[in-house]
Design a protein around this motif. Structure first.
Motif, PDB file in Angstrom:
ATOM      1  N   VAL A 270       0.864  -1.178   0.000  1.00 34.33           N
ATOM      2  CA  VAL A 270       0.000   0.000   0.000  1.00 34.33           C
ATOM      3  C   VAL A 270       0.904   1.232   0.000  1.00 34.33           C
ATOM      4  O   VAL A 270       1.787   1.346   0.859  1.00 34.33           O
ATOM      5  CB  VAL A 270      -0.929   0.008   1.240  1.00 34.33           C
ATOM      6  N   PRO A 271       0.758   2.132  -0.981  1.00 34.48           N
ATOM      7  CA  PRO A 271      -0.345   2.236  -1.946  1.00 34.48           C
ATOM      8  C   PRO A 271      -0.048   1.649  -3.320  1.00 34.48           C
ATOM      9  O   PRO A 271      -0.881   1.785  -4.232  1.00 34.48           O
ATOM     10  CB  PRO A 271      -0.504   3.754  -2.058  1.00 34.48           C
ATOM     11  N   PRO A 290       1.462   2.734   5.807  1.00 35.18           N
ATOM     12  CA  PRO A 290       1.667   4.175   5.639  1.00 35.18           C
ATOM     13  C   PRO A 290       0.518   4.972   6.268  1.00 35.18           C
ATOM     14  O   PRO A 290      -0.590   4.448   6.399  1.00 35.18           O
ATOM     15  CB  PRO A 290       1.678   4.350   4.122  1.00 35.18           C
ATOM     16  N   PRO A 291       0.784   6.228   6.660  1.00 39.37           N
ATOM     17  CA  PRO A 291      -0.299   7.066   7.190  1.00 39.37           C
ATOM     18  C   PRO A 291      -1.445   7.144   6.191  1.00 39.37           C
ATOM     19  O   PRO A 291      -1.233   7.194   4.984  1.00 39.37           O
ATOM     20  CB  PRO A 291       0.375   8.428   7.395  1.00 39.37           C
ATOM     21  N   MET A 292      -2.669   7.141   6.730  1.00 37.28           N
ATOM     22  CA  MET A 292      -3.852   6.971   5.909  1.00 37.28           C
ATOM     23  C   MET A 292      -4.418   8.291   5.385  1.00 37.28           C
ATOM     24  O   MET A 292      -4.660   9.219   6.149  1.00 37.28           O
ATOM     25  CB  MET A 292      -4.931   6.268   6.739  1.00 37.28           C
ATOM     26  N   THR A 293      -4.626   8.346   4.077  1.00 31.05           N
ATOM     27  CA  THR A 293      -5.444   9.411   3.512  1.00 31.05           C
ATOM     28  C   THR A 293      -6.867   9.208   4.025  1.00 31.05           C
ATOM     29  O   THR A 293      -7.396   8.095   3.994  1.00 31.05           O
ATOM     30  CB  THR A 293      -5.427   9.362   1.971  1.00 31.05           C
ATOM     31  N   ALA A 335      -0.226   9.122   2.819  1.00 26.32           N
ATOM     32  CA  ALA A 335       0.613   8.279   1.943  1.00 26.32           C
ATOM     33  C   ALA A 335      -0.046   6.992   1.484  1.00 26.32           C
ATOM     34  O   ALA A 335       0.632   6.141   0.898  1.00 26.32           O
ATOM     35  CB  ALA A 335       1.925   7.962   2.660  1.00 26.32           C
ATOM     36  N   SER A 336      -1.354   6.818   1.715  1.00 27.01           N
ATOM     37  CA  SER A 336      -1.972   5.522   1.362  1.00 27.01           C
ATOM     38  C   SER A 336      -2.633   5.535  -0.013  1.00 27.01           C
ATOM     39  O   SER A 336      -3.339   4.586  -0.357  1.00 27.01           O
ATOM     40  CB  SER A 336      -3.025   5.156   2.422  1.00 27.01           C
ATOM     41  N   VAL A 337      -2.380   6.572  -0.792  1.00 23.55           N
ATOM     42  CA  VAL A 337      -3.002   6.683  -2.115  1.00 23.55           C
ATOM     43  C   VAL A 337      -1.935   6.986  -3.152  1.00 23.55           C
ATOM     44  O   VAL A 337      -1.048   7.830  -2.938  1.00 23.55           O
ATOM     45  CB  VAL A 337      -4.074   7.798  -2.124  1.00 23.55           C
TER      46      VAL A 337
END
Length: 344
Positions: A270-271, A290-293, A335-337
């Motif tokens: 991910v991502p 990773p930190p989530m959008t 950072a999740s996208v």
């Protein structure tokens, strides 16, 4: 003249040259009270050693210095955040918060709430979704003369009885962000049936895809219950598909975190292999890797504003601050996208 007995609010008002109502506002830290007046009254209170008798005042006013929070919500973090907002609003006042969970599926729910309000003699009550969507609860409050504010994902009542967010609009923005990066096979982990928030978020999801001309197969929608466990099961169902989605929007952060967990169990990155967006912007969204959008839901501000709406009459019309009823949510990019892998 030698003082006899304990000083009263009348003594404070007479010596300070103000009304009893002004003394009450000083005691309750009314936010817009004139600073000179506040200082004068506080000096008299200190000089006399006056201590407010909360029980006597409650008896005279026919209510307790209590705000209630009524909920039937599986998202514990959401309830805690609302409490934080209310407690911020009543800090340095005589008011306290009492929390009452209820069962919205119970045949005695309305009777239970009525008994609770009658027993506690609350000054006002904040009702959380999904039970806030029940108009009969508002009718009970009106019948008893209890001030109330309802929280929701869209407007449910008159502004003085409402704090709401714009869930469907911000989800359109979130899904459009995925589409702009090249995603077209996007999965949805929906919230629980019967929740207006779940309905509004699904509405925004479907609207964004429709406006982009992207068909949404039913197989790309999995039901969740706003819990990590339900999100894990829903994510596994979506990731078992062939072809599987290149992105998933989860209707809250708990289920988004579960989606990340499910992807990692399969060796997915991910991502790079899967983009994920959540909703709420709770601590878990920024603490995982990773930190989530996610969508920032201003729930603490909503709780604070709801409490201040309930206390507007107490502070008096000349001290009232017009609190907002609509609290726009915002998309937080982390950072999740990312764009989908070529050929996926």
């Amino acid at each position: 003249m030698e003082k006899t007995g304990k000083p009263t609010i009348n003594d404070v008002a007479r010596i300070a040259g103000v009304s009893k109502k002004t003394v009450s506002r000083v005691i309750n830290r009314s936010p817009l009270l004139n600073q000179d007046t506040r200082a004068r009254v506080e000096a008299v209170i200190a000089e006399l050693g006056y201590v407010p008798n909360v029980q006597a005042r409650a008896l005279a006013l026919r209510h307790n210095f209590l705000l209630g929070l009524i909920h039937d919500n599986p998202n514990a973090q959401m309830v805690m955040n609302v409490q934080a907002g209310i407690l911020e609003a009543i800090r340095d006042t005589e008011f306290e918060l009492i929390v009452r969970p209820i069962d919205r599926g119970s045949s005695t729910m309305l009777a239970d709430v009525r008994a609770f309000l009658e027993r506690q003699r609350l000054y006002g009550v904040l009702i959380l979704p999904p039970v806030s969507e029940n108009d009969m609860l508002a009718d009970v409050c009106n019948d008893l003369g209890t001030r109330y504010v309802r929280m929701g994902s869209t407007a449910l009542d008159a502004p003085e009885h409402m704090v709401a967010s714009n869930d469907s609009d911000v989800v359109v923005e979130a899904v459009n962000h995925l589409i702009s990066l090249g995603h077209s096979r996007i999965g949805l982990i929906a919230g629980p049936h019967g929740f207006r928030s779940a309905r509004e978020r699904r509405k925004g999801f479907e609207q964004a895809l429709s406006e982009a001309g992207i068909k949404l197969p039913r197989s790309l929608i999995a039901d969740g219950n706003y819990t990590f466990e339900s999100g894990l099961a829903a994510a596994d169902r979506l990731l078992d598909l062939s072809p599987r989605p290149t992105a998933i929007f989860a209707s809250n952060d708990e289920m988004a975190a579960a989606t990340l967990h499910a992807a990692r169990r399969r060796g997915m990155s991910v991502p790079e292999d899967l983009s994920i967006i959540g909703f709420d912007d709770t601590a878990i969204a920024s603490h995982i890797w990773p930190p989530m959008t996610t969508v920032h839901w201003p729930i603490i501000s909503m709780g604070r504003s709801a409490a201040l709406k309930l206390l507007a009459d107490f502070f008096g019309d000349d001290q009232a601050v017009e609190e907002p009823s609509l609290f726009p949510s915002t998309l937080i990019h982390r950072a999740s996208v990312a764009p989908p892998r070529a050929g996926s």
